[in-house]
Motif scaffolding. Structure first.
Motif, short mmCIF file in Angstrom:
data_model
loop_
_atom_site.label_atom_id
_atom_site.label_comp_id
_atom_site.label_asym_id
_atom_site.label_seq_id
_atom_site.Cartn_x
_atom_site.Cartn_y
_atom_site.Cartn_z
N TYR A 299 -84.31 -10.16 -39.49
CA TYR A 299 -85.14 -9.65 -40.58
C TYR A 299 -84.17 -9.07 -41.61
O TYR A 299 -83.15 -8.47 -41.24
CB TYR A 299 -86.08 -8.55 -40.11
CG TYR A 299 -87.20 -9.01 -39.19
CD1 TYR A 299 -87.81 -10.25 -39.35
CD2 TYR A 299 -87.65 -8.17 -38.18
CE1 TYR A 299 -88.84 -10.64 -38.50
CE2 TYR A 299 -88.69 -8.56 -37.35
CZ TYR A 299 -89.27 -9.80 -37.51
OH TYR A 299 -90.29 -10.19 -36.69
N TYR B 188 -88.29 -6.50 -48.91
CA TYR B 188 -88.29 -7.05 -47.56
C TYR B 188 -88.60 -8.54 -47.60
O TYR B 188 -89.59 -8.94 -48.20
CB TYR B 188 -89.33 -6.34 -46.69
CG TYR B 188 -88.96 -4.92 -46.34
CD1 TYR B 188 -88.35 -4.62 -45.13
CD2 TYR B 188 -89.21 -3.88 -47.23
CE1 TYR B 188 -88.01 -3.32 -44.82
CE2 TYR B 188 -88.87 -2.58 -46.92
CZ TYR B 188 -88.26 -2.30 -45.71
OH TYR B 188 -87.92 -1.02 -45.40
N ILE C 255 -92.37 -5.71 -40.29
CA ILE C 255 -90.93 -5.76 -40.52
C ILE C 255 -90.35 -4.35 -40.63
O ILE C 255 -89.29 -4.06 -40.06
CB ILE C 255 -90.61 -6.60 -41.76
CG1 ILE C 255 -91.08 -8.04 -41.53
CG2 ILE C 255 -89.11 -6.58 -42.07
CD1 ILE C 255 -90.98 -8.93 -42.71
#
Length: 181
Positions: free
Chosen positions: A79, A111, A166
């Motif tokens: 991630y 993100y 996330i």
């Protein structure tokens, strides 16, 4: 009188047979448990390995293209989150493809909403800087990225993860309170 003795004999024989059967089953089970062997269970754990880096292309017209790559040497999906710091008066122009693949997290980070597999790159986040014509000072734009091992694989294109999923993975990756001493 003979009937009475024969009936008692049958009762005694039946009781002794049941007791003998219970004893044989008990001894057999005990021997079976004593002889039984178990083989060791081998647990195989693989250490997650990620190796992410920033890719930037900059030209004299303030086009600054930014994306992140997980190297071919990585063993795990990652991630990714990116923070871009620029001086007052200069603004960022996000790329068109970032609309569905990146989300601003209100904590200063953008993100990437997918897991980044080894030897691949994110979609482009930044496409250029918007600098006013009367801006005379020299300036620096800093791009900072962080990554953690992906806890759920969802590669692009596909269904995006939520920002909260996330962020939670990043929180768990940096939270040391849950680690046993």
């Amino acid at each position: 009188m003979k009937k009475f003795i024969i009936r008692n004999l049958y009762k005694k024989t039946a009781i002794l047979s049941v007791l003998l059967l219970i004893a044989v089953i008990g001894v057999g089970a005990t021997i079976a448990l004593a002889v039984a062997q178990t083989s060791p269970v081998v647990n195989i754990f693989k250490v997650g390995k990620i190796d992410t880096s920033i890719e930037e292309e900059v030209d004299t017209h303030f086009n600054k293209k930014v994306k992140v790559t997980n190297s071919a040497d990585a063993k795990s999906d990652a991630y990714v989150r990116v923070r871009i710091n620029c001086p007052d008066g200069i603004s960022l122009k996000l790329s068109d493809e970032s609309t569905n693949t990146w989300e601003y997290g209100e904590d200063g980070f953008y993100y990437y909403l997918y897991s980044l597999e080894p030897d691949t790159s994110t979609t482009e986040l930044l496409s250029s800087l918007v600098v006013p014509e009367d801006y005379k000072e020299s300036f620096d734009v800093t791009v900072y990225q962080e990554s953690c091992v992906a806890t759920k694989t969802n590669r692009y294109p596909g269904a995006a993860l939520t920002l909260n999923e996330i962020k939670t993975a990043f929180q768990n990756a940096t939270d040391t309170e849950h680690i046993a001493e």
